[in-house]
Design a protein around this motif. Structure first.
Motif, PDB file in Angstrom:
ATOM      1  N   GLY A  36       0.731  -1.125   0.195  1.00 27.48           N
ATOM      2  CA  GLY A  36      -0.137  -0.034  -0.024  1.00 27.48           C
ATOM      3  C   GLY A  36       0.700   1.314   0.384  1.00 27.48           C
ATOM      4  N   ASN A  37       1.882   1.342  -0.007  1.00 30.33           N
ATOM      5  CA  ASN A  37       2.939   2.365   0.205  1.00 30.33           C
ATOM      6  C   ASN A  37       2.804   2.910  -1.768  1.00 30.33           C
ATOM      7  OD1 ASN A  37       4.300   1.677   2.388  1.00 30.33           O
ATOM      8  ND2 ASN A  37       5.420   0.494   1.537  1.00 30.33           N
ATOM      9  N   MET A  38       2.510   4.358  -1.594  1.00 28.97           N
ATOM     10  CA  MET A  38       2.499   4.845  -2.903  1.00 28.97           C
ATOM     11  C   MET A  38       3.748   5.193  -3.526  1.00 28.97           C
ATOM     12  SD  MET A  38      -0.053   6.405  -5.110  1.00 28.97           S
ATOM     13  CE  MET A  38      -1.256   6.750  -4.479  1.00 28.97           C
ATOM     14  N   VAL A  39       4.208   4.282  -4.494  1.00 24.54           N
ATOM     15  CA  VAL A  39       5.753   4.088  -5.675  1.00 24.54           C
ATOM     16  C   VAL A  39       5.921   5.482  -6.784  1.00 24.54           C
ATOM     17  CG1 VAL A  39       7.020   2.519  -6.631  1.00 24.54           C
ATOM     18  CG2 VAL A  39       5.971   1.532  -4.662  1.00 24.54           C
ATOM     19  N   ILE A  40       4.785   5.770  -6.970  1.00 25.08           N
ATOM     20  CA  ILE A  40       4.803   6.625  -8.051  1.00 25.08           C
ATOM     21  C   ILE A  40       3.380   7.293  -8.054  1.00 25.08           C
ATOM     22  CG2 ILE A  40       4.345   7.322 -10.659  1.00 25.08           C
ATOM     23  CD1 ILE A  40       5.282   4.748 -11.397  1.00 25.08           C
ATOM     24  N   SER A  41       3.996   9.227  -7.881  1.00 26.79           N
ATOM     25  CA  SER A  41       2.839   9.523  -7.105  1.00 26.79           C
ATOM     26  C   SER A  41       2.458   9.665  -7.944  1.00 26.79           C
ATOM     27  CB  SER A  41       3.497  10.854  -7.096  1.00 26.79           C
ATOM     28  OG  SER A  41       4.262  11.726  -8.430  1.00 26.79           O
ATOM     29  N   PRO A  42       0.049  10.631  -7.974  1.00 25.07           N
ATOM     30  CA  PRO A  42      -0.866  10.248  -8.192  1.00 25.07           C
ATOM     31  C   PRO A  42      -0.739  11.144  -9.601  1.00 25.07           C
ATOM     32  CG  PRO A  42      -1.812  10.694  -5.655  1.00 25.07           C
ATOM     33  CD  PRO A  42       0.465  10.491  -6.154  1.00 25.07           C
ATOM     34  N   THR A  43      -0.296  11.647 -10.706  1.00 29.22           N
ATOM     35  CA  THR A  43      -0.564  12.509 -11.595  1.00 29.22           C
ATOM     36  C   THR A  43      -1.349  12.257 -12.442  1.00 29.22           C
ATOM     37  OG1 THR A  43       1.630  11.763 -12.384  1.00 29.22           O
ATOM     38  CG2 THR A  43       1.666  13.958 -10.503  1.00 29.22           C
ATOM     39  N   PHE A  44      -1.662  11.277 -12.598  1.00 27.36           N
ATOM     40  CA  PHE A  44      -2.717  10.409 -13.823  1.00 27.36           C
ATOM     41  C   PHE A  44      -3.816  10.612 -13.843  1.00 27.36           C
ATOM     42  CE2 PHE A  44       1.746   8.126 -13.667  1.00 27.36           C
ATOM     43  CZ  PHE A  44       2.252   9.191 -14.393  1.00 27.36           C
ATOM     44  N   ASP A  45      -4.670  10.839 -14.872  1.00 29.49           N
ATOM     45  CA  ASP A  45      -5.714  10.701 -15.403  1.00 29.49           C
ATOM     46  C   ASP A  45      -6.261   9.374 -15.496  1.00 29.49           C
ATOM     47  OD1 ASP A  45      -6.903  13.096 -14.598  1.00 29.49           O
ATOM     48  OD2 ASP A  45      -5.838  13.967 -16.081  1.00 29.49           O
ATOM     49  N   TYR A  46      -5.359   8.311 -16.687  1.00 32.52           N
ATOM     50  CA  TYR A  46      -5.600   6.936 -16.977  1.00 32.52           C
ATOM     51  C   TYR A  46      -4.594   6.352 -16.599  1.00 32.52           C
ATOM     52  CZ  TYR A  46      -6.318   3.256 -20.119  1.00 32.52           C
ATOM     53  OH  TYR A  46      -6.935   1.934 -20.708  1.00 32.52           O
ATOM     54  N   ALA A  47      -4.492   4.637 -16.016  1.00 32.14           N
ATOM     55  CA  ALA A  47      -3.036   4.082 -15.923  1.00 32.14           C
ATOM     56  C   ALA A  47      -3.061   2.705 -15.998  1.00 32.14           C
ATOM     57  CB  ALA A  47      -2.814   4.609 -13.992  1.00 32.14           C
ATOM     58  N   GLU A  48      -2.537   2.289 -16.502  1.00 29.44           N
ATOM     59  CA  GLU A  48      -2.572   0.781 -17.573  1.00 29.44           C
ATOM     60  C   GLU A  48      -1.398  -0.024 -16.729  1.00 29.44           C
ATOM     61  OE1 GLU A  48      -1.606  -0.129 -21.751  1.00 29.44           O
ATOM     62  OE2 GLU A  48      -3.742   1.634 -22.306  1.00 29.44           O
ATOM     63  N   ARG A  49      -1.495  -1.279 -16.845  1.00 31.08           N
ATOM     64  CA  ARG A  49      -0.686  -2.706 -15.887  1.00 31.08           C
ATOM     65  C   ARG A  49       0.122  -1.831 -16.922  1.00 31.08           C
ATOM     66  NH1 ARG A  49      -4.455  -6.022 -13.457  1.00 31.08           N
ATOM     67  NH2 ARG A  49      -2.269  -7.746 -13.733  1.00 31.08           N
ATOM     68  N   PHE A  50       1.703  -1.888 -16.193  1.00 31.44           N
ATOM     69  CA  PHE A  50       3.011  -2.843 -16.410  1.00 31.44           C
ATOM     70  C   PHE A  50       3.197  -3.604 -17.351  1.00 31.44           C
ATOM     71  CE2 PHE A  50       3.611   0.673 -13.108  1.00 31.44           C
ATOM     72  CZ  PHE A  50       5.090   1.630 -14.147  1.00 31.44           C
ATOM     73  N   GLN A  51       3.555  -3.434 -18.040  1.00 28.84           N
ATOM     74  CA  GLN A  51       4.044  -4.979 -19.428  1.00 28.84           C
ATOM     75  C   GLN A  51       5.867  -4.415 -19.414  1.00 28.84           C
ATOM     76  OE1 GLN A  51       2.651  -7.505 -22.721  1.00 28.84           O
ATOM     77  NE2 GLN A  51       1.904  -5.196 -22.557  1.00 28.84           N
TER      78      GLN A  51
END
Length: 534
Positions: free
Chosen positions: A489-504
């Motif tokens: 639950g630690n925020m790693v990348i700050s919330p700056t996006f309106d849409y965010a996909e999964r990493f690949q």
């Protein structure tokens, strides 16, 4: 959330989701009473005074209540985001999103509009909504209310609201995963830009970008940001990645079938004379052609040569050296397995079969669902109403008497999760390895969530269902933006996006939406790097 549920349902149906029946004694309805005294700052929740800092008032015959008061009274965890300039409030009650637009006098719950009674109003810097609308809003959020749930006592000058909700009886509360910390600034491969309308993370370090305004201009670039190939406007309707450094091009001839295959630099390799091509797996790609009575399937190599003839009624991609195929002309039943030479290695006798995973393949027989090994032995006999794929050595299974259990690769029961009550449905999504149980109650139904160890909270479920490469896209309800958190639950990348996909393969596509004065939104799309992968 509706969109997410639709995706979940679709995945579940593909996996053979079925409704099951029992009793529902573990669910009960609790009713809360709220009382508002007009002309005062008194608001009561179950006869407990909740003193306000602003008065409740009447306007045009409607009792006007401050938004924050009522939402937080019904749900203490409700999050309210107020855009003072636009006079628009976005409210989150659990998974439900409510939009309150004062200038347009508009109320939207999820993606459906609510017929507004009276008018929304901002007074003394606070947003007020006519009380009559709360019945419509809360019903959409799965609370139990009807037209008689709100009573106006003109002599006392007070309004009484009865709100019912369904709750699960539990011995103790479930642990809720809290998102903490601010996270670090994102590291970009591609800064958010208007240059592209769409970017697809194709995998293997490749990206495909489109520009709709330029007649579907298609571009392939790699993880260094280098542009490898450009398809001139009008020459490609769509480009898809097949793996093995091969890309499939769909042209503009108003047909869904692929036209030809190119390498990463856009050089044409061979024509795609098939109805459909699936991605390469172990050097072979599954292909399909249409026939008078249905379809036929076969396999091609990376040069386009047909290595296994078009002779199967149905087939899947290769995994662990073999592929499930149907010997039936209709593609229904008679499933067995072939090797990469086309030799039958497991007898075709099953109603359906899936590719191997962790040394076992999911099969279905008349007697139920189970697993076989590479020798064709039924190590988990087909006896279950449903069984998931094995992941990390275990699988979900639903017995014929409605028990949901976890089994190991020997078919032994690891633990029992629950006995399914009457009229509930269960849904399993392979990519998440999580189970959802729905009770069809109220406007939407209520849900319970499970991992292999037992029941988990909705908050934990939402976090776990988004994980890819150690990070999950999470919504910061204070800013309304998405960031990425780790499994703790630690925020790693700050919330700056309106849409965010999964990493690949170390990258994720993100979007930023910038509103303009004329009401038209500017959408910027970019690609970020996973800071956990160096």
């Amino acid at each position: 959330m509706k969109k997410g549920i639709c995706i979940l349902l679709s995945s579940a149906l593909l996996m053979g989701t079925v409704p099951v029946y029992g009793d529902m004694a573990e669910v009960e309805q609790v009713t809360h009473t709220y009382r508002a005294e007009v002309g005062t700052k008194n608001f009561y929740e179950d006869d407990v005074l909740q003193t306000l800092d602003t008065e409740i008032y009447l306007k045009d015959g409607y009792v006007m209540l401050p938004v924050r008061t009522f939402f937080t009274a019904v749900d203490e965890n409700a999050q309210i985001l107020w855009d003072r300039e636009k006079q628009v409030a976005t409210v989150w009650m659990g998974e439900y999103r409510i939009l309150l637009d004062v200038p347009k006098n508009k109320i939207q719950v999820e993606y459906g509009n609510v017929n507004v009674s009276g008018k929304l109003e901002v007074k003394d810097g606070r947003l007020f909504v006519p009380l009559r609308n709360w019945q419509k809003i809360l019903t959409r959020c799965n609370y139990e209310m009807d037209e008689n749930s709100i009573v106006w006592d003109s002599e006392k000058g007070e309004a009484i609201v009865n709100v019912g909700e369904h709750v699960i009886n539990r011995d103790e509360e479930l642990t809720k995963t809290e998102i903490t910390g601010e996270g670090q600034k994102p590291v970009y491969l591609v800064e958010p830009t208007e240059q592209y309308d769409f970017i697809w993370n194709a995998g293997d370090g490749y990206f495909i970008a489109e520009n709709y305004s330029d007649e579907n201009d298609q571009i392939i670039f790699d993880s260094t940001g280098k542009r490898l190939a450009t398809f001139a406007p009008g020459t490609a309707h769509h480009v898809g990645y097949l793996g093995e450094d091969r890309f499939c091009v769909y042209d503009y001839e108003e047909k869904e079938r692929p036209a030809y295959v190119v390498d990463a630099k856009g050089n044409r390799l061979f024509s795609a004379d098939y109805d459909q091509i699936w991605p390469y797996a172990q050097g072979l790609a599954l292909v399909r052609e249409k026939t008078e009575n249905g379809y036929r399937y076969g396999y091609i190599d990376t040069e386009g040569n047909l290595q296994i003839p078009m002779q199967y009624g149905s087939a899947r991609s290769f995994s662990e050296g073999v592929a499930p195929v149907s010997m039936s002309e209709s593609g229904i039943g008679q499933y067995g397995f072939i090797d990469t030479k086309g030799n039958v290695v497991i007898e075709p006798k099953y109603r359906s079969a899936d590719p191997f995973r962790e040394g076992l393949a999911h099969v279905q027989a008349i007697s139920g669902e189970g697993f076989i090994n590479h020798q064709g032995e039924e190590v988990v006999p087909p006896q279950y109403g449903f069984v998931s794929d094995f992941q990390n050595g275990t699988a979900f299974a639903v017995t014929k008497d409605r028990q949901i259990i976890v089994i190991d690769k020997n078919g032994e029961e690891v633990r029992k999760l629950l006995e399914l009550p009457k009229e509930t449905s269960y849904f399993y999504t392979p990519s998440w390895d999580l189970l959802e149980v729905e009770y069809p109650l109220g406007y939407q139904g209520i849900y319970r969530y499970y991992d292999k160890n037992g029941e988990i909270s909705r908050e934990t479920y939402e976090l776990q269902s988004g994980f890819s490469e150690g990070l999950s896209a999470v919504l910061d309800k204070e800013t309304g933006k998405y960031g990425y958190a780790d499994e703790k639950g630690n925020m790693v990348i700050s919330p700056t996006f309106d849409y965010a996909e999964r990493f690949q393969d170390g990258y994720a596509v993100v979007k930023q939406i910038i509103p303009n004065e004329n009401g038209i939104r500017t959408v910027k799309v970019g690609v970020i790097k996973n800071p956990l992968m160096r």
